[in-house]
Design an enzyme around this catalytic site. Structure first.
Site, PDB file in Angstrom:
ATOM      1  N   GLU A  64       0.820  -1.216   0.000  1.00 25.54           N
ATOM      2  CA  GLU A  64       0.000   0.000   0.000  1.00 25.54           C
ATOM      3  C   GLU A  64       0.856   1.271   0.000  1.00 25.54           C
ATOM      4  O   GLU A  64       0.424   2.318  -0.472  1.00 25.54           O
ATOM      5  CB  GLU A  64      -0.927   0.002   1.211  1.00 25.54           C
ATOM      6  CG  GLU A  64      -0.173   0.096   2.556  1.00 25.54           C
ATOM      7  CD  GLU A  64      -1.082  -0.096   3.758  1.00 25.54           C
ATOM      8  OE1 GLU A  64      -2.195  -0.605   3.592  1.00 25.54           O
ATOM      9  OE2 GLU A  64      -0.661   0.276   4.871  1.00 25.54           O
ATOM     10  N   ASN A  65       2.077   1.162   0.548  1.00 30.69           N
ATOM     11  CA  ASN A  65       2.921   2.352   0.617  1.00 30.69           C
ATOM     12  C   ASN A  65       3.671   2.597  -0.688  1.00 30.69           C
ATOM     13  O   ASN A  65       4.717   3.235  -0.684  1.00 30.69           O
ATOM     14  CB  ASN A  65       3.875   2.267   1.818  1.00 30.69           C
ATOM     15  CG  ASN A  65       4.643   0.960   1.890  1.00 30.69           C
ATOM     16  OD1 ASN A  65       4.076  -0.107   1.713  1.00 30.69           O
ATOM     17  ND2 ASN A  65       5.930   1.049   2.139  1.00 30.69           N
TER      18      ASN A  65
END
Lengths: 230, 225
Positions: A64-65
Protein backbone atom coordinates in the site's frame (compact mmCIF):
# COMPACT_ATOMS: atom_id res chain seq x y z
CA UNK A 1 3.31 -28.92 1.44
CA UNK A 2 0.23 -28.28 -0.67
CA UNK A 3 -3.09 -29.74 0.31
CA UNK A 4 -5.01 -30.31 -2.89
CA UNK A 5 -8.71 -29.52 -3.19
CA UNK A 6 -11.03 -32.24 -4.38
CA UNK A 7 -10.57 -32.58 -8.17
CA UNK A 8 -14.28 -33.33 -8.58
CA UNK A 9 -15.13 -30.03 -6.87
CA UNK A 10 -16.90 -31.56 -3.89
CA UNK A 11 -16.53 -30.49 -0.29
CA UNK A 12 -13.58 -32.37 1.16
CA UNK A 13 -13.19 -33.38 4.79
CA UNK A 14 -9.46 -33.84 5.47
CA UNK A 15 -9.70 -36.25 8.40
CA UNK A 16 -6.96 -38.22 10.11
CA UNK A 17 -5.08 -35.00 10.69
CA UNK A 18 -5.37 -31.98 12.97
CA UNK A 19 -6.25 -28.37 12.18
CA UNK A 20 -3.99 -26.46 9.77
CA UNK A 21 -0.90 -24.89 11.30
CA UNK A 22 -0.33 -21.21 10.52
CA UNK A 23 2.20 -22.19 7.89
CA UNK A 24 -0.12 -24.76 6.30
CA UNK A 25 -2.91 -22.19 6.27
CA UNK A 26 -0.65 -19.76 4.41
CA UNK A 27 0.14 -22.55 1.90
CA UNK A 28 -3.56 -23.20 1.30
CA UNK A 29 -4.22 -19.50 0.66
CA UNK A 30 -1.23 -19.36 -1.72
CA UNK A 31 -2.54 -22.42 -3.56
CA UNK A 32 -5.79 -20.54 -4.35
CA UNK A 33 -4.21 -17.33 -5.67
CA UNK A 34 -4.55 -17.38 -9.46
CA UNK A 35 -1.37 -17.28 -11.53
CA UNK A 36 -0.43 -13.82 -12.73
CA UNK A 37 -2.56 -12.01 -10.12
CA UNK A 38 -1.81 -8.63 -8.58
CA UNK A 39 -2.06 -9.29 -4.84
CA UNK A 40 -1.88 -7.31 -1.62
CA UNK A 41 -0.98 -9.22 1.53
CA UNK A 42 -2.05 -7.50 4.74
CA UNK A 43 0.13 -6.94 7.79
CA UNK A 44 0.83 -9.94 10.05
CA UNK A 45 -0.17 -13.49 9.24
CA UNK A 46 -1.09 -12.75 5.57
CA UNK A 47 2.54 -11.85 4.81
CA UNK A 48 3.36 -15.56 5.35
CA UNK A 49 1.45 -16.34 2.13
CA UNK A 50 4.33 -14.88 0.11
CA UNK A 51 6.62 -17.71 1.31
CA UNK A 52 4.35 -20.23 -0.41
CA UNK A 53 3.85 -18.54 -3.79
CA UNK A 54 5.87 -20.41 -6.42
CA UNK A 55 8.36 -18.18 -8.23
CA UNK A 56 6.87 -19.18 -11.59
CA UNK A 57 3.32 -18.23 -10.59
CA UNK A 58 3.85 -14.70 -11.88
CA UNK A 59 2.09 -13.18 -8.86
CA UNK A 60 2.96 -9.49 -8.42
CA UNK A 61 2.80 -8.23 -4.86
CA UNK A 62 1.45 -4.74 -4.15
CA UNK A 63 2.29 -2.88 -0.99
CA UNK A 64 0.00 0.00 0.00
CA UNK A 65 2.92 2.35 0.62
CA UNK A 66 3.55 2.62 -3.09
CA UNK A 67 5.12 -0.38 -4.79
CA UNK A 68 4.36 -3.23 -7.16
CA UNK A 69 6.86 -6.07 -7.47
CA UNK A 70 7.75 -6.31 -3.80
CA UNK A 71 10.28 -9.03 -2.98
CA UNK A 72 11.04 -10.91 0.25
CA UNK A 73 12.11 -9.27 3.50
CA UNK A 74 15.54 -7.65 3.29
CA UNK A 75 18.43 -9.16 5.18
CA UNK A 76 21.83 -7.78 6.22
CA UNK A 77 23.33 -5.51 3.56
CA UNK A 78 20.05 -5.50 1.61
CA UNK A 79 18.31 -3.43 4.30
CA UNK A 80 17.39 -0.01 2.93
CA UNK A 81 15.17 2.17 5.11
CA UNK A 82 13.65 3.79 2.02
CA UNK A 83 12.24 0.41 1.02
CA UNK A 84 9.71 -0.97 3.51
CA UNK A 85 6.42 -2.85 3.39
CA UNK A 86 3.07 -1.92 4.92
CA UNK A 87 4.31 -3.21 8.27
CA UNK A 88 7.37 -0.89 7.98
CA UNK A 89 9.64 -3.93 7.63
CA UNK A 90 12.55 -3.54 5.17
CA UNK A 91 11.88 -5.52 1.98
CA UNK A 92 13.49 -5.99 -1.43
CA UNK A 93 12.44 -5.17 -4.98
CA UNK A 94 12.04 -7.69 -7.80
CA UNK A 95 12.80 -7.09 -11.49
CA UNK A 96 9.89 -5.19 -13.02
CA UNK A 97 9.05 -3.38 -9.77
CA UNK A 98 7.53 0.10 -9.83
CA UNK A 99 7.03 2.87 -7.29
CA UNK A 100 4.15 5.34 -7.05
CA UNK A 101 2.72 7.78 -4.54
CA UNK A 102 0.00 7.06 -2.02
CA UNK A 103 -2.94 8.50 -3.95
CA UNK A 104 -2.03 6.29 -6.92
CA UNK A 105 -1.46 3.28 -4.71
CA UNK A 106 -4.95 3.55 -3.26
CA UNK A 107 -6.54 4.48 -6.58
CA UNK A 108 -5.17 1.13 -7.73
CA UNK A 109 -7.10 -0.59 -4.94
CA UNK A 110 -10.27 1.46 -5.00
CA UNK A 111 -10.40 1.36 -8.77
CA UNK A 112 -10.68 -2.43 -8.77
CA UNK A 113 -7.28 -3.16 -10.30
CA UNK A 114 -6.03 -5.47 -7.55
CA UNK A 115 -7.11 -9.07 -8.04
CA UNK A 116 -6.79 -10.33 -4.48
CA UNK A 117 -6.07 -9.01 -1.03
CA UNK A 118 -5.48 -11.23 1.98
CA UNK A 119 -6.41 -9.80 5.37
CA UNK A 120 -6.65 -10.93 8.98
CA UNK A 121 -9.92 -10.51 10.90
CA UNK A 122 -11.58 -10.39 14.31
CA UNK A 123 -14.90 -11.47 12.79
CA UNK A 124 -16.50 -12.26 9.43
CA UNK A 125 -20.28 -12.40 9.03
CA UNK A 126 -22.24 -14.89 6.97
CA UNK A 127 -22.82 -12.12 4.40
CA UNK A 128 -19.10 -11.43 4.14
CA UNK A 129 -19.05 -8.34 6.34
CA UNK A 130 -15.55 -7.86 7.76
CA UNK A 131 -14.46 -6.56 11.17
CA UNK A 132 -10.69 -6.31 11.51
CA UNK A 133 -9.60 -2.82 12.49
CA UNK A 134 -10.85 -1.96 15.95
CA UNK A 135 -12.04 -3.88 18.96
CA UNK A 136 -14.12 -0.92 20.08
CA UNK A 137 -12.94 -1.60 23.64
CA UNK A 138 -12.72 1.43 25.96
CA UNK A 139 -9.18 2.82 25.83
CA UNK A 140 -8.37 1.05 22.53
CA UNK A 141 -6.84 3.51 20.08
CA UNK A 142 -8.58 3.17 16.71
CA UNK A 143 -6.21 2.62 13.77
CA UNK A 144 -7.58 1.67 10.36
CA UNK A 145 -4.60 2.03 8.00
CA UNK A 146 -5.46 0.65 4.57
CA UNK A 147 -7.85 -2.06 5.76
CA UNK A 148 -11.08 -0.38 4.63
CA UNK A 149 -9.61 0.64 1.28
CA UNK A 150 -8.45 -2.93 0.60
CA UNK A 151 -11.70 -4.50 1.75
CA UNK A 152 -13.69 -2.17 -0.49
CA UNK A 153 -11.40 -2.14 -3.48
CA UNK A 154 -9.84 -5.53 -4.18
CA UNK A 155 -11.80 -7.78 -6.56
CA UNK A 156 -11.48 -10.70 -4.15
CA UNK A 157 -10.99 -10.36 -0.41
CA UNK A 158 -9.53 -13.47 1.25
CA UNK A 159 -9.51 -13.56 5.04
CA UNK A 160 -7.15 -15.69 7.18
CA UNK A 161 -8.01 -16.26 10.82
CA UNK A 162 -8.63 -18.95 13.41
CA UNK A 163 -12.26 -20.06 13.26
CA UNK A 164 -12.71 -19.76 17.02
CA UNK A 165 -11.18 -17.34 19.50
CA UNK A 166 -9.13 -18.75 22.38
CA UNK A 167 -12.23 -18.99 24.57
CA UNK A 168 -14.06 -20.97 21.87
CA UNK A 169 -16.26 -18.14 20.58
CA UNK A 170 -16.92 -18.43 16.83
CA UNK A 171 -15.41 -15.70 14.65
CA UNK A 172 -17.64 -16.61 11.68
CA UNK A 173 -20.89 -15.08 12.91
CA UNK A 174 -24.42 -14.18 11.78
CA UNK A 175 -23.69 -10.49 12.47
CA UNK A 176 -20.38 -8.82 13.40
CA UNK A 177 -20.35 -7.27 16.86
CA UNK A 178 -16.98 -5.52 16.39
CA UNK A 179 -16.88 -2.24 14.40
CA UNK A 180 -17.09 -3.00 10.67
CA UNK A 181 -14.32 -2.58 8.12
CA UNK A 182 -16.46 -3.27 5.06
CA UNK A 183 -19.85 -4.65 4.05
CA UNK A 184 -20.28 -7.91 2.11
CA UNK A 185 -16.68 -7.80 0.94
CA UNK A 186 -15.15 -11.15 1.99
CA UNK A 187 -15.32 -13.79 -0.75
CA UNK A 188 -13.24 -16.54 0.85
CA UNK A 189 -12.47 -17.36 4.45
CA UNK A 190 -9.43 -19.48 5.32
CA UNK A 191 -9.29 -20.85 8.85
CA UNK A 192 -7.40 -23.54 10.74
CA UNK A 193 -10.48 -25.80 10.64
CA UNK A 194 -12.09 -25.06 7.29
CA UNK A 195 -12.09 -23.06 4.08
CA UNK A 196 -15.33 -21.28 3.19
CA UNK A 197 -16.74 -19.46 0.17
CA UNK A 198 -19.01 -16.56 0.99
CA UNK A 199 -21.56 -15.26 -1.50
CA UNK A 200 -24.84 -13.34 -1.20
CA UNK A 201 -26.46 -16.80 -0.93
CA UNK A 202 -24.52 -17.65 2.22
CA UNK A 203 -21.58 -19.70 3.41
CA UNK A 204 -20.32 -22.81 1.64
CA UNK A 205 -17.76 -25.16 3.18
CA UNK A 206 -15.07 -26.04 0.65
CA UNK A 207 -12.74 -28.11 2.86
CA UNK A 208 -12.42 -29.06 6.50
CA UNK A 209 -9.26 -30.01 8.39
CA UNK A 210 -9.38 -32.46 11.27
CA UNK A 211 -13.12 -31.95 11.63
CA UNK A 212 -16.34 -32.56 9.73
CA UNK A 213 -18.94 -30.25 8.23
CA UNK A 214 -21.47 -31.71 10.66
CA UNK A 215 -19.27 -30.91 13.67
CA UNK A 216 -18.61 -27.37 12.44
CA UNK A 217 -22.34 -26.85 11.88
CA UNK A 218 -22.94 -27.76 15.52
CA UNK A 219 -20.37 -25.20 16.73
CA UNK A 220 -21.31 -22.27 14.46
CA UNK A 221 -24.46 -20.17 14.53
CA UNK A 222 -24.35 -19.87 10.73
CA UNK A 223 -26.09 -22.01 8.11
CA UNK A 224 -23.45 -24.01 6.21
CA UNK A 225 -23.85 -25.37 2.71
CA UNK A 226 -21.48 -27.76 1.00
CA UNK A 227 -20.29 -27.78 -2.60
CA UNK A 228 -22.46 -30.85 -3.08
CA UNK A 229 -25.54 -28.65 -2.41
CA UNK A 230 -24.65 -26.16 -5.16
CA UNK B 1 10.73 30.99 -7.15
CA UNK B 2 11.94 28.21 -4.88
CA UNK B 3 14.36 29.15 -2.10
CA UNK B 4 17.19 26.64 -1.59
CA UNK B 5 18.41 26.85 1.98
CA UNK B 6 21.05 25.17 4.09
CA UNK B 7 19.70 26.34 7.43
CA UNK B 8 16.74 24.32 8.80
CA UNK B 9 15.59 27.24 10.96
CA UNK B 10 15.46 29.54 7.96
CA UNK B 11 13.50 26.86 6.09
CA UNK B 12 10.87 26.77 8.84
CA UNK B 13 10.55 30.52 9.42
CA UNK B 14 7.11 32.04 9.70
CA UNK B 15 4.88 29.08 10.61
CA UNK B 16 1.85 30.44 12.48
CA UNK B 17 0.17 29.01 15.57
CA UNK B 18 -2.94 27.04 14.64
CA UNK B 19 -1.55 25.92 11.27
CA UNK B 20 -2.51 22.67 9.60
CA UNK B 21 0.77 20.89 8.84
CA UNK B 22 0.95 17.99 6.38
CA UNK B 23 3.91 15.71 7.18
CA UNK B 24 5.06 13.07 4.68
CA UNK B 25 6.35 9.64 5.61
CA UNK B 26 5.18 6.12 6.19
CA UNK B 27 6.70 5.17 9.49
CA UNK B 28 10.17 6.71 9.20
CA UNK B 29 10.48 6.24 5.40
CA UNK B 30 10.15 9.70 3.86
CA UNK B 31 9.70 11.38 7.26
CA UNK B 32 11.26 14.89 7.11
CA UNK B 33 12.90 14.66 10.50
CA UNK B 34 15.18 17.72 10.13
CA UNK B 35 12.23 19.91 9.18
CA UNK B 36 10.18 18.65 12.12
CA UNK B 37 13.10 19.31 14.50
CA UNK B 38 13.24 22.85 13.14
CA UNK B 39 9.47 23.23 13.55
CA UNK B 40 9.88 22.31 17.23
CA UNK B 41 12.54 25.04 17.63
CA UNK B 42 10.44 27.49 15.62
CA UNK B 43 7.77 27.13 18.29
CA UNK B 44 4.45 27.14 16.40
CA UNK B 45 1.76 25.63 18.63
CA UNK B 46 -1.88 24.53 18.51
CA UNK B 47 -1.10 22.65 15.30
CA UNK B 48 -3.25 20.18 13.40
CA UNK B 49 -0.91 17.54 11.99
CA UNK B 50 -1.87 15.36 9.05
CA UNK B 51 0.39 12.32 8.70
CA UNK B 52 -0.17 8.62 8.05
CA UNK B 53 1.10 7.66 11.48
CA UNK B 54 1.21 9.47 14.79
CA UNK B 55 4.94 9.31 15.39
CA UNK B 56 7.48 6.58 16.01
CA UNK B 57 9.91 6.36 18.91
CA UNK B 58 10.97 9.71 20.36
CA UNK B 59 12.13 11.63 17.29
CA UNK B 60 10.41 13.47 14.45
CA UNK B 61 6.64 13.75 14.84
CA UNK B 62 6.82 11.98 18.21
CA UNK B 63 9.10 14.78 19.48
CA UNK B 64 6.70 17.45 18.15
CA UNK B 65 3.85 15.73 20.00
CA UNK B 66 5.96 15.40 23.17
CA UNK B 67 6.66 19.15 23.00
CA UNK B 68 2.92 19.75 23.34
CA UNK B 69 2.56 21.64 20.04
CA UNK B 70 -0.12 19.47 18.49
CA UNK B 71 -3.83 19.98 19.16
CA UNK B 72 -5.12 17.42 16.69
CA UNK B 73 -3.77 14.54 14.62
CA UNK B 74 -5.46 13.41 11.40
CA UNK B 75 -4.06 10.04 10.39
CA UNK B 76 -4.89 6.51 9.30
CA UNK B 77 -2.79 4.45 11.67
CA UNK B 78 -1.77 6.03 14.99
CA UNK B 79 -1.33 2.82 16.95
CA UNK B 80 2.05 1.16 16.45
CA UNK B 81 4.48 -0.74 18.62
CA UNK B 82 6.58 2.42 19.04
CA UNK B 83 3.89 5.14 19.18
CA UNK B 84 4.12 5.54 22.96
CA UNK B 85 4.25 9.34 22.86
CA UNK B 86 0.97 9.66 20.95
CA UNK B 87 -0.67 6.83 22.91
CA UNK B 88 0.07 8.56 26.22
CA UNK B 89 -1.21 11.97 25.06
CA UNK B 90 -4.35 10.48 23.48
CA UNK B 91 -5.28 8.38 26.49
CA UNK B 92 -4.71 11.43 28.73
CA UNK B 93 -7.09 13.43 26.50
CA UNK B 94 -4.33 15.86 25.49
CA UNK B 95 -4.60 15.40 21.73
CA UNK B 96 -7.59 15.00 19.40
CA UNK B 97 -7.61 12.21 16.82
CA UNK B 98 -9.41 11.94 13.50
CA UNK B 99 -8.90 8.49 11.96
CA UNK B 100 -9.24 8.41 8.17
CA UNK B 101 -8.85 5.36 5.92
CA UNK B 102 -5.40 5.59 4.38
CA UNK B 103 -6.53 5.92 0.77
CA UNK B 104 -9.19 8.45 1.70
CA UNK B 105 -6.54 10.45 3.57
CA UNK B 106 -4.37 10.54 0.43
CA UNK B 107 -7.31 11.31 -1.86
CA UNK B 108 -8.62 14.12 0.37
CA UNK B 109 -5.24 15.82 0.04
CA UNK B 110 -5.08 15.06 -3.67
CA UNK B 111 -8.51 16.72 -3.99
CA UNK B 112 -7.24 19.80 -2.12
CA UNK B 113 -4.28 20.09 -4.46
CA UNK B 114 -6.38 19.49 -7.55
CA UNK B 115 -9.16 21.98 -6.81
CA UNK B 116 -11.85 19.35 -6.19
CA UNK B 117 -14.62 20.54 -3.84
CA UNK B 118 -15.51 17.07 -2.49
CA UNK B 119 -15.79 13.52 -3.80
CA UNK B 120 -17.88 10.39 -3.33
CA UNK B 121 -15.74 7.52 -2.06
CA UNK B 122 -16.79 3.88 -1.56
CA UNK B 123 -14.34 3.26 1.28
CA UNK B 124 -15.88 3.12 4.74
CA UNK B 125 -19.52 2.76 3.70
CA UNK B 126 -21.48 1.15 6.53
CA UNK B 127 -18.64 1.53 9.03
CA UNK B 128 -18.22 3.86 12.03
CA UNK B 129 -15.89 6.07 9.97
CA UNK B 130 -18.84 7.03 7.75
CA UNK B 131 -21.07 8.01 10.68
CA UNK B 132 -22.67 11.39 10.14
CA UNK B 133 -21.38 11.69 6.57
CA UNK B 134 -23.58 12.22 3.55
CA UNK B 135 -23.94 9.07 1.43
CA UNK B 136 -25.21 8.55 -2.07
CA UNK B 137 -25.93 5.57 -4.33
CA UNK B 138 -24.41 5.97 -7.77
CA UNK B 139 -24.99 3.27 -10.39
CA UNK B 140 -26.02 0.82 -7.68
CA UNK B 141 -23.00 1.35 -5.43
CA UNK B 142 -22.93 3.31 -2.16
CA UNK B 143 -20.45 6.12 -1.57
CA UNK B 144 -19.55 8.51 1.27
CA UNK B 145 -19.00 12.21 0.64
CA UNK B 146 -15.45 13.21 1.60
CA UNK B 147 -14.03 16.73 1.74
CA UNK B 148 -10.52 17.90 0.88
CA UNK B 149 -7.79 18.35 3.49
CA UNK B 150 -5.78 21.46 2.72
CA UNK B 151 -2.59 22.27 4.54
CA UNK B 152 -1.17 25.64 5.50
CA UNK B 153 2.23 23.98 5.36
CA UNK B 154 3.54 20.70 3.95
CA UNK B 155 6.81 19.22 5.21
CA UNK B 156 8.13 16.72 2.67
CA UNK B 157 11.01 14.27 2.80
CA UNK B 158 12.33 13.79 -0.77
CA UNK B 159 15.55 12.38 -2.19
CA UNK B 160 17.07 14.96 -4.56
CA UNK B 161 15.95 18.44 -5.55
CA UNK B 162 17.21 20.86 -8.16
CA UNK B 163 17.57 24.62 -7.80
CA UNK B 164 14.23 25.14 -9.54
CA UNK B 165 12.47 23.06 -6.86
CA UNK B 166 11.84 19.88 -8.85
CA UNK B 167 11.91 16.79 -6.65
CA UNK B 168 12.60 13.10 -7.05
CA UNK B 169 11.99 10.49 -4.40
CA UNK B 170 13.54 7.15 -3.60
CA UNK B 171 11.68 3.81 -3.43
CA UNK B 172 8.81 3.63 -0.92
CA UNK B 173 9.96 6.85 0.78
CA UNK B 174 7.90 8.60 -1.93
CA UNK B 175 4.58 7.66 -0.22
CA UNK B 176 2.62 10.82 0.72
CA UNK B 177 5.23 13.36 -0.42
CA UNK B 178 3.99 14.08 -3.96
CA UNK B 179 0.36 14.42 -2.83
CA UNK B 180 1.08 16.60 0.19
CA UNK B 181 3.35 18.85 -1.88
CA UNK B 182 0.31 19.83 -3.97
CA UNK B 183 -2.07 20.32 -1.05
CA UNK B 184 -0.47 23.09 1.04
CA UNK B 185 -0.11 26.84 0.73
CA UNK B 186 3.57 26.58 1.69
CA UNK B 187 5.52 23.45 0.73
CA UNK B 188 8.92 22.86 2.30
CA UNK B 189 11.00 19.86 1.23
CA UNK B 190 14.12 18.41 2.79
CA UNK B 191 16.36 16.65 0.27
CA UNK B 192 19.58 14.70 0.66
CA UNK B 193 21.25 16.90 -1.93
CA UNK B 194 20.50 19.66 -4.40
CA UNK B 195 21.69 19.47 -8.00
CA UNK B 196 21.98 22.22 -10.60
CA UNK B 197 18.96 23.02 -12.72
CA UNK B 198 18.93 20.71 -15.73
CA UNK B 199 20.65 17.82 -14.01
CA UNK B 200 17.41 15.98 -13.15
CA UNK B 201 15.88 14.07 -16.05
CA UNK B 202 12.62 15.97 -16.76
CA UNK B 203 10.96 12.61 -17.50
CA UNK B 204 11.85 11.42 -14.00
CA UNK B 205 10.71 14.46 -12.00
CA UNK B 206 7.92 13.39 -9.64
CA UNK B 207 7.05 16.69 -7.95
CA UNK B 208 7.31 19.59 -10.42
CA UNK B 209 8.83 22.80 -9.09
CA UNK B 210 5.53 24.72 -9.15
CA UNK B 211 4.51 22.96 -5.92
CA UNK B 212 7.72 23.59 -3.97
CA UNK B 213 8.43 26.84 -2.11
CA UNK B 214 11.49 26.05 -0.03
CA UNK B 215 14.11 23.31 -0.12
CA UNK B 216 16.36 22.39 2.76
CA UNK B 217 19.59 20.92 1.38
CA UNK B 218 20.61 18.34 3.97
CA UNK B 219 24.09 17.95 2.50
CA UNK B 220 24.65 21.62 3.29
CA UNK B 221 22.83 21.46 6.63
CA UNK B 222 24.94 18.46 7.76
CA UNK B 223 28.14 20.24 6.68
CA UNK B 224 27.28 23.37 8.68
CA UNK B 225 29.17 23.80 11.98
Amino acid sequence: MIIAPDPAGRTTEHLGRGPLSRDELAAVVARDIPRGSFVNLGIGQPTMVADHLPADAGVVLHTENGMLGMGPAADGDEIDHDLVNAGKIPVTELPGASYFHHADSFAMMRGGHLDVCVLGAFQVSERGDLANWHTGAPGAIPAVGGAMDLATGAKDVFVMMTLFSKDGTPKLVPECTYPLTGLACVSRLYTDLAVFRITPDGVTVVETYGTTVRELASRLDVALRTLDDD
Amino acid sequence: MTAVLGDPDEALAGIADGSTVLISGFGMAGMPVRLIDALIRQGAADLTVVCNNAGNGDTGLAALLAAGRVRKVICSFPRQSDSWVFDGLYLAGKVELEVVPQGTLAERMRAAGAGIGAFYCPTGVGTPLADGKETRTIDGRDYVLEYPIKGDVALIGAHIGDRMGNLVYRKTARNFGPVMATAATLTIAQVRRVVETGELDPEAVVTPSIYVDRILDLSEAEAAP
